[in-house]
Design an enzyme around this catalytic site. Sequence first.
Site, PDB file in Angstrom:
ATOM      1  N   THR A 101       0.858  -1.177   0.000  1.00 45.65           N
ATOM      2  CA  THR A 101       0.000   0.000   0.000  1.00 45.65           C
ATOM      3  C   THR A 101       0.898   1.231   0.000  1.00 45.65           C
ATOM      4  O   THR A 101       1.647   1.454   0.962  1.00 45.65           O
ATOM      5  CB  THR A 101      -0.917   0.009   1.230  1.00 45.65           C
ATOM      6  OG1 THR A 101      -1.697  -1.197   1.236  1.00 45.65           O
ATOM      7  CG2 THR A 101      -1.847   1.214   1.205  1.00 45.65           C
ATOM      8  N   LYS A 177      -6.858   0.996  -3.495  1.00 47.55           N
ATOM      9  CA  LYS A 177      -6.427   0.362  -2.240  1.00 47.55           C
ATOM     10  C   LYS A 177      -6.476   1.337  -1.082  1.00 47.55           C
ATOM     11  O   LYS A 177      -6.925   0.975   0.021  1.00 47.55           O
ATOM     12  CB  LYS A 177      -5.013  -0.201  -2.388  1.00 47.55           C
ATOM     13  CG  LYS A 177      -4.446  -0.808  -1.091  1.00 47.55           C
ATOM     14  CD  LYS A 177      -5.317  -1.951  -0.555  1.00 47.55           C
ATOM     15  CE  LYS A 177      -4.911  -2.415   0.838  1.00 47.55           C
ATOM     16  NZ  LYS A 177      -3.602  -3.058   0.913  1.00 47.55           N
ATOM     17  N   LYS A 245       0.348   4.430   8.999  1.00 50.23           N
ATOM     18  CA  LYS A 245       0.870   4.645   7.648  1.00 50.23           C
ATOM     19  C   LYS A 245      -0.245   4.794   6.618  1.00 50.23           C
ATOM     20  O   LYS A 245      -0.286   5.769   5.852  1.00 50.23           O
ATOM     21  CB  LYS A 245       1.780   3.489   7.236  1.00 50.23           C
ATOM     22  CG  LYS A 245       2.225   3.523   5.764  1.00 50.23           C
ATOM     23  CD  LYS A 245       3.031   2.304   5.380  1.00 50.23           C
ATOM     24  CE  LYS A 245       2.208   1.056   5.175  1.00 50.23           C
ATOM     25  NZ  LYS A 245       1.526   1.022   3.852  1.00 50.23           N
TER      26      LYS A 245
END
Length: 303
Positions: A101, A177, A245
């Site tokens: 990702t 995503k 993150k």
Amino acid sequence: MTQPTVGIIGLGAMGAGIAKTLRTNGFTIHVCDVRPGVAEAFAANGGTAHPTAAALAAVSDVVVSVVVNAAQTESVLFGEDGKGGAAATMRPGSTFVMCSTVDPNWSVALEARLNALGLHYVDAPISGGAAKAASGQMTMMTSAKPEAYAAANAVLDGMAGKVYRLGDQAGAGSKVKIINQLLAGVHIAVAAEAMALGLREGVDAAALYEVITHSAGNSWMFENRMAHVLAGDYTPLSAVDIFVKDLGLVLDTARASKFPLPLAATAHQMFMQASTAGFAKEDDSAVIKIFPGITLPEGKEKA
């Protein structure tokens, strides 16, 4: 047509499942992991272990990278100091499949960088968890140039239950995503908030879980992550810092176009609070530990 030889870099929860699935589906596979002995242990049941990404890439038609983030992907491809990475040994016309990702703009730039070296690139983030990776039922959100798909299609279909082809260049897969991660992060945060309120109000946690998972308020994340809370087991399948993150990437993407994301921003703050409170490496369900005045179920972590 001969199946491509596949190299898998990163044998964590998802990478090990992907490698197992491809091995089961008859692909010749090569594996590599930075942790000593991990690749060798996997290869004992089939496949070839390599000490470095560069060694693996030299004998692979398709290299699948299943590492944590963009920085680790850079290291895999170009080495710690710009030398000794997989890109230097990949044969011209071979393909790099990036499953992390990442910032969509970074993925676009990586495609250009690899194309300039004569290599194909597939932007291919994954979702579904370790169990679905191991059973070949995970989801891939991909985008790539037609020639990259032509080279990698057999591998993509061999490792996932659903392969969504979302565009003819890198970036679209990563955008979808991070939108998925917006929902996943918010769902985990609100699941923790709901369970915390129940605990604060003296509701039996197991009874609350049973009711919610059979009612309209349920979500996949509530059902999955609150089971970890009930077990008192914060073994990291996906850690708190993953959502620090990922939600950070979500907010960075939206900030560039001045698009407001109030729920994602709040969830991000919750995960950052949990991280700085000492729960960074615990399962992401440990975000519930930021709520005051509650007593959590005890289990493995207390043993």
